[in-house]
Design an enzyme around this catalytic site. Structure first.
Site, PDB file in Angstrom:
ATOM      1  N   LYS A   1      -2.698  -1.082  -7.343  1.00 49.18           N
ATOM      2  CA  LYS A   1      -3.193  -0.494  -6.282  1.00 49.18           C
ATOM      3  C   LYS A   1      -4.226  -0.877  -5.460  1.00 49.18           C
ATOM      4  O   LYS A   1      -5.231  -1.155  -6.140  1.00 49.18           O
ATOM      5  CB  LYS A   1      -3.557   1.129  -6.798  1.00 49.18           C
ATOM      6  CG  LYS A   1      -4.331   1.983  -5.752  1.00 49.18           C
ATOM      7  CD  LYS A   1      -4.496   3.316  -6.211  1.00 49.18           C
ATOM      8  CE  LYS A   1      -5.342   4.263  -5.034  1.00 49.18           C
ATOM      9  NZ  LYS A   1      -5.547   5.711  -5.694  1.00 49.18           N
TER      10      LYS A   1
ATOM     11  N   LYS B   1       1.194   0.239  -4.496  1.00 49.31           N
ATOM     12  CA  LYS B   1       0.494   0.927  -3.393  1.00 49.31           C
ATOM     13  C   LYS B   1      -0.583  -0.019  -2.683  1.00 49.31           C
ATOM     14  O   LYS B   1      -1.201  -0.432  -3.157  1.00 49.31           O
ATOM     15  CB  LYS B   1      -0.111   2.019  -4.043  1.00 49.31           C
ATOM     16  CG  LYS B   1      -0.662   3.385  -3.064  1.00 49.31           C
ATOM     17  CD  LYS B   1      -1.471   4.123  -3.942  1.00 49.31           C
ATOM     18  CE  LYS B   1      -2.145   4.988  -2.953  1.00 49.31           C
ATOM     19  NZ  LYS B   1      -3.309   5.589  -3.693  1.00 49.31           N
TER      20      LYS B   1
HETATM   21  C1  PBG Z   1      -6.635   9.188  -5.364  1.00 49.09           C
HETATM   22  C2  PBG Z   1      -5.303   8.608  -4.335  1.00 49.09           C
HETATM   23  C3  PBG Z   1      -5.408   8.173  -3.201  1.00 49.09           C
HETATM   24  C4  PBG Z   1      -3.970   7.800  -2.735  1.00 49.09           C
HETATM   25  C5  PBG Z   1      -3.412   8.498  -3.669  1.00 49.09           C
HETATM   26  N1  PBG Z   1      -4.136   9.081  -4.789  1.00 49.09           N
HETATM   27  C6  PBG Z   1      -6.628   7.708  -2.365  1.00 49.09           C
HETATM   28  C7  PBG Z   1      -7.480   6.912  -2.817  1.00 49.09           C
HETATM   29  O1  PBG Z   1      -7.469   6.025  -3.554  1.00 49.09           O
HETATM   30  O2  PBG Z   1      -8.651   6.592  -1.960  1.00 49.09           O
HETATM   31  C8  PBG Z   1      -3.864   7.615  -1.357  1.00 49.09           C
HETATM   32  C9  PBG Z   1      -2.310   7.976  -0.915  1.00 49.09           C
HETATM   33  C10 PBG Z   1      -2.279   7.863   0.736  1.00 49.09           C
HETATM   34  O3  PBG Z   1      -3.098   7.133   1.433  1.00 49.09           O
HETATM   35  O4  PBG Z   1      -1.155   8.167   0.993  1.00 49.09           O
HETATM   36  N2  PBG Z   1      -7.423   8.245  -5.865  1.00 49.09           N
END
Ligand code: PBG
Length: 323
Positions: free
Chosen positions: A195, A248
């Protein structure tokens, strides 16, 4: 063999031939639809930066998920917006928290569809970070206990899969052992493994009201420049017991989907995130892109990169277009 003996265009002559040699097929079976559950009643707030996506109170969420199920989408991913936030993220692991209530309602009213819950603290902390803060730092090991409690409370409410997105080290094993101890050895973990600290989560933070109040997430989410590190993150999550690994964002990290799928052969998910959705919606609304063609091309590209499943806000439209 080379031109003029061999002509690549021979197999592109008509749609029937193209169908026959098509290598990648996008199917409704590949799609997971993310949704935002909000505390309260009668709420259906459209998210301005994500047209077509809403914050939904539980009864409206149930109606929405019935539509999602009627489109034959196999799974939804739930995020929660609690009534109150605090330093300890207590709303995240409250048995009457928003996600826990939403899961119970969905299990009662829309049986069959898989309910995946996002496990993180940022929607529940007063400061918007994904872990416990001390002296301006996000503490790793203290946070693990809260994440494990959160995942357990989701499983107890009936979640089919838990999906930790916080990027603390060791969270998959902390969650796995907690679930195993409490009788949820059969609940799978979908780990947000690779991520990146991506700018493409901007619209999501409006949707989930979870932007950090100071600093950024770069001390826990990965540097978008790194690929080897992404593979190591996935390796660790697999060692710790992840059943599904995730990359992601998706479009900005297609190479990582490919590498992680090739390296481990594990079920691999890709998150086509909020900003990737918003870009397409914005361009389409101006008439700059054909939305249907663009979305199906992008999602097919994510599959071609190696994803077995795609979390996407386009899921409902894609399901309709694929019918
Ligand atoms: C929570 C989370 C996030 C997303 C999924 N889970 C936001 C982040 O990490 O700031 C992002 C999902 C998206 O942008 O569609 N940590």
């Amino acid at each position: 063999m080379q031109f003029p003996q061999y002509r690549m265009r021979r197999l592109r002559k008509n749609e029937t031939l193209r169908r026959l040699v098509r290598e990648t097929t996008l199917s409704v079976d590949d799609l997971i639809y993310p949704l935002f559950a909000i505390e309260g009643a009668g709420i259906r707030n459209e998210i301005s930066s994500m047209p077509g996506c809403y914050q939904l109170s539980v009864e409206n969420l149930v109606e929405e998920v019935k539509k999602v199920q009627s489109l034959e989408i196999p799974a939804v991913l739930l995020f929660g917006l609690p009534a109150a936030k605090d330093e300890a993220a207590s709303g995240a692991y409250d048995e009457n928290g928003i996600v826990q209530k939403a899961v119970r309602a969905l299990k009662a009213s829309v049986p069959g569809i898989l309910v995946i819950t996002d496990v993180c603290l940022c929607e529940y902390t007063s400061h918007g970070h994904c872990g416990v803060i001390k002296d301006g730092e996000v503490l790793n090991d203290v946070t693990l206990e809260l994440l494990a409690k959160t995942a357990l409370s989701h499983a107890e409410a009936g979640a089919d899969i838990v999906a930790p997105s916080d990027m603390m080290d060791g969270r998959v094993s902390a969650i796995r052992s907690q679930l195993d101890e409490e009788g949820f050895a059969d609940t799978p973990i979908m780990a947000y493994s690779a991520k990146h600290a991506s700018s493409f989560y901007g619209p999501f933070r409006e949707a989930a009201e979870s932007a950090p109040s100071f600093g950024d997430r770069r001390s826990y989410q990965m540097d978008p420049a790194n690929g080897n590190e992404a593979v190591r993150e996935a390796a660790l999550d697999i060692e710790e017991g992840a059943d599904i690994v995730m990359v992601k964002p998706a479009l900005a990290a297609l190479d990582l989907i490919w590498r992680i799928k090739q390296e481990f052969g594990y079920p691999t998910a890709a998150y086509n995130v909020s900003g990737e959705y918003s870009m397409v919606k914005a361009a389409a609304s101006k008439g700059w892109l054909d939305e249907k063609k663009a979305v199906l091309e992008l999602l097919t590209g994510v599959k071609r990169a190696g994803a077995d499943m795609i979390l996407t806000y386009h899921a409902k439209d894609a399901a309709r277009w694929l019918k």
